[in-house]
Design a protein around this motif. Sequence first.
Motif, PDB file in Angstrom:
ATOM      1  N   ILE A   1     -21.531  27.305  21.350  1.00 60.72           N
ATOM      2  CA  ILE A   1     -21.731  26.605  22.618  1.00 60.72           C
ATOM      3  C   ILE A   1     -22.572  27.440  23.583  1.00 60.72           C
ATOM      4  O   ILE A   1     -23.496  26.938  24.220  1.00 60.72           O
ATOM      5  CB  ILE A   1     -20.374  26.259  23.278  1.00 60.72           C
ATOM      6  N   TYR A   2     -22.254  28.717  23.686  1.00 55.71           N
ATOM      7  CA  TYR A   2     -22.913  29.570  24.669  1.00 55.71           C
ATOM      8  C   TYR A   2     -24.034  30.434  24.080  1.00 55.71           C
ATOM      9  O   TYR A   2     -24.572  31.289  24.779  1.00 55.71           O
ATOM     10  CB  TYR A   2     -21.881  30.474  25.354  1.00 55.71           C
ATOM     11  N   ALA A   3     -24.356  30.248  22.821  1.00 55.53           N
ATOM     12  CA  ALA A   3     -25.361  31.077  22.140  1.00 55.53           C
ATOM     13  C   ALA A   3     -25.011  32.554  22.312  1.00 55.53           C
ATOM     14  O   ALA A   3     -25.859  33.385  22.607  1.00 55.53           O
ATOM     15  CB  ALA A   3     -26.758  30.773  22.653  1.00 55.53           C
ATOM     16  N   PHE A   4     -23.741  32.868  22.147  1.00 58.51           N
ATOM     17  CA  PHE A   4     -23.232  34.227  22.338  1.00 58.51           C
ATOM     18  C   PHE A   4     -23.220  34.951  21.005  1.00 58.51           C
ATOM     19  O   PHE A   4     -22.582  34.520  20.056  1.00 58.51           O
ATOM     20  CB  PHE A   4     -21.822  34.167  22.941  1.00 58.51           C
ATOM     21  N   ASN A   5     -23.942  36.071  20.936  1.00 60.19           N
ATOM     22  CA  ASN A   5     -24.032  36.825  19.688  1.00 60.19           C
ATOM     23  C   ASN A   5     -23.400  38.207  19.780  1.00 60.19           C
ATOM     24  O   ASN A   5     -23.633  39.043  18.927  1.00 60.19           O
ATOM     25  CB  ASN A   5     -25.499  36.963  19.272  1.00 60.19           C
ATOM     26  N   GLY A   6     -22.655  38.461  20.833  1.00 61.82           N
ATOM     27  CA  GLY A   6     -22.037  39.769  21.005  1.00 61.82           C
ATOM     28  C   GLY A   6     -22.640  40.492  22.194  1.00 61.82           C
ATOM     29  O   GLY A   6     -23.459  39.940  22.930  1.00 61.82           O
ATOM     30  N   LEU A   7     -22.221  41.737  22.358  1.00 60.21           N
ATOM     31  CA  LEU A   7     -22.679  42.542  23.493  1.00 60.21           C
ATOM     32  C   LEU A   7     -23.255  43.867  22.995  1.00 60.21           C
ATOM     33  O   LEU A   7     -22.834  44.933  23.414  1.00 60.21           O
ATOM     34  CB  LEU A   7     -21.514  42.785  24.463  1.00 60.21           C
ATOM     35  N   ARG A   8     -24.237  43.778  22.108  1.00 60.38           N
ATOM     36  CA  ARG A   8     -24.806  44.979  21.503  1.00 60.38           C
ATOM     37  C   ARG A   8     -26.072  45.472  22.203  1.00 60.38           C
ATOM     38  O   ARG A   8     -26.482  46.595  21.994  1.00 60.38           O
ATOM     39  CB  ARG A   8     -25.086  44.716  20.035  1.00 60.38           C
ATOM     40  N   THR A   9     -26.676  44.631  23.007  1.00 65.81           N
ATOM     41  CA  THR A   9     -27.909  45.017  23.687  1.00 65.81           C
ATOM     42  C   THR A   9     -27.823  44.651  25.167  1.00 65.81           C
ATOM     43  O   THR A   9     -26.963  43.863  25.576  1.00 65.81           O
ATOM     44  CB  THR A   9     -29.133  44.294  23.087  1.00 65.81           C
ATOM     45  N   ILE A  10     -28.724  45.200  25.933  1.00 67.93           N
ATOM     46  CA  ILE A  10     -28.797  44.851  27.354  1.00 67.93           C
ATOM     47  C   ILE A  10     -29.081  43.364  27.493  1.00 67.93           C
ATOM     48  O   ILE A  10     -28.510  42.684  28.358  1.00 67.93           O
ATOM     49  CB  ILE A  10     -29.871  45.702  28.064  1.00 67.93           C
ATOM     50  N   GLU A  11     -29.922  42.828  26.618  1.00 67.77           N
ATOM     51  CA  GLU A  11     -30.248  41.403  26.672  1.00 67.77           C
ATOM     52  C   GLU A  11     -29.016  40.543  26.414  1.00 67.77           C
ATOM     53  O   GLU A  11     -28.844  39.494  27.041  1.00 67.77           O
ATOM     54  CB  GLU A  11     -31.358  41.065  25.669  1.00 67.77           C
ATOM     55  N   ASP A  12     -28.154  40.975  25.490  1.00 73.62           N
ATOM     56  CA  ASP A  12     -26.901  40.246  25.225  1.00 73.62           C
ATOM     57  C   ASP A  12     -26.028  40.217  26.474  1.00 73.62           C
ATOM     58  O   ASP A  12     -25.456  39.181  26.825  1.00 73.62           O
ATOM     59  CB  ASP A  12     -26.115  40.900  24.076  1.00 73.62           C
ATOM     60  N   HIS A  13     -25.936  41.364  27.154  1.00 72.37           N
ATOM     61  CA  HIS A  13     -25.144  41.434  28.383  1.00 72.37           C
ATOM     62  C   HIS A  13     -25.743  40.538  29.461  1.00 72.37           C
ATOM     63  O   HIS A  13     -25.017  39.826  30.169  1.00 72.37           O
ATOM     64  CB  HIS A  13     -25.068  42.880  28.885  1.00 72.37           C
ATOM     65  N   GLN A  14     -27.056  40.567  29.577  1.00 69.14           N
ATOM     66  CA  GLN A  14     -27.717  39.731  30.585  1.00 69.14           C
ATOM     67  C   GLN A  14     -27.495  38.256  30.301  1.00 69.14           C
ATOM     68  O   GLN A  14     -27.235  37.478  31.226  1.00 69.14           O
ATOM     69  CB  GLN A  14     -29.217  40.043  30.631  1.00 69.14           C
ATOM     70  N   ALA A  15     -27.563  37.859  29.044  1.00 71.74           N
ATOM     71  CA  ALA A  15     -27.355  36.456  28.685  1.00 71.74           C
ATOM     72  C   ALA A  15     -25.941  36.011  29.042  1.00 71.74           C
ATOM     73  O   ALA A  15     -25.737  34.914  29.572  1.00 71.74           O
ATOM     74  CB  ALA A  15     -27.632  36.242  27.199  1.00 71.74           C
ATOM     75  N   LEU A  16     -24.956  36.866  28.769  1.00 70.12           N
ATOM     76  CA  LEU A  16     -23.575  36.514  29.105  1.00 70.12           C
ATOM     77  C   LEU A  16     -23.383  36.441  30.616  1.00 70.12           C
ATOM     78  O   LEU A  16     -22.724  35.529  31.117  1.00 70.12           O
ATOM     79  CB  LEU A  16     -22.599  37.511  28.490  1.00 70.12           C
ATOM     80  N   LEU A  17     -23.975  37.358  31.337  1.00 67.43           N
ATOM     81  CA  LEU A  17     -23.882  37.311  32.805  1.00 67.43           C
ATOM     82  C   LEU A  17     -24.523  36.039  33.352  1.00 67.43           C
ATOM     83  O   LEU A  17     -24.005  35.429  34.289  1.00 67.43           O
ATOM     84  CB  LEU A  17     -24.566  38.531  33.422  1.00 67.43           C
ATOM     85  N   GLU A  18     -25.638  35.646  32.774  1.00 64.31           N
ATOM     86  CA  GLU A  18     -26.292  34.404  33.218  1.00 64.31           C
ATOM     87  C   GLU A  18     -25.389  33.201  32.964  1.00 64.31           C
ATOM     88  O   GLU A  18     -25.281  32.306  33.810  1.00 64.31           O
ATOM     89  CB  GLU A  18     -27.631  34.233  32.511  1.00 64.31           C
ATOM     90  N   THR A  19     -24.740  33.175  31.814  1.00 67.45           N
ATOM     91  CA  THR A  19     -23.814  32.087  31.507  1.00 67.45           C
ATOM     92  C   THR A  19     -22.645  32.095  32.493  1.00 67.45           C
ATOM     93  O   THR A  19     -22.264  31.048  33.024  1.00 67.45           O
ATOM     94  CB  THR A  19     -23.280  32.212  30.063  1.00 67.45           C
ATOM     95  N   ALA A  20     -22.092  33.283  32.735  1.00 62.75           N
ATOM     96  CA  ALA A  20     -20.976  33.388  33.684  1.00 62.75           C
ATOM     97  C   ALA A  20     -21.413  32.956  35.080  1.00 62.75           C
ATOM     98  O   ALA A  20     -20.675  32.267  35.786  1.00 62.75           O
ATOM     99  CB  ALA A  20     -20.446  34.822  33.709  1.00 62.75           C
TER     100      ALA A  20
END
Length: 136
Positions: free
Chosen positions: A58-77
């Motif tokens: 649903i959220y295209a969440f692939n984990g928190l292994r890179t800065i980009e992953d963290h940024q994507a999750l923050l954008e979703t939040a």
Amino acid sequence: MVGRACSYQMPSGRLCRATPLRDEPFCFWHAPETAEEAAEARRLGGLHRRKKKTIAAIYAFNGLRTIEDHQALLETAATETLALENSIARNRTIAAIVGAGAKLLETGELADRLAALEAVLERTTTSSDDAVGDGL
């Protein structure tokens, strides 16, 4: 009683080898008296894995292994939080997201600058080694 192991024999003939319950020959997973609890634990584990896969899709969440992953999750939040009704808790959450985002941007910029410096240093070291090799 060091080295005790579950005495359950698997269909392959191999022993379980998990630590048995106190004063029992079997571990939690194979003891008859904990069968219902073990079945519920397996069920919940399966639900958790399915939930994790669903959320990832649903959220295209692939984990928190890179800065980009963290940024994507923050954008979703941030998107999900902005959609909530205005409240003090919502505004505090938005402030926290902004702070975390600023820290991620700073970290990303520092990583980029460090990579650029390392590239320059690598070129300088390589050209110095070439000059020494040429007898300069």
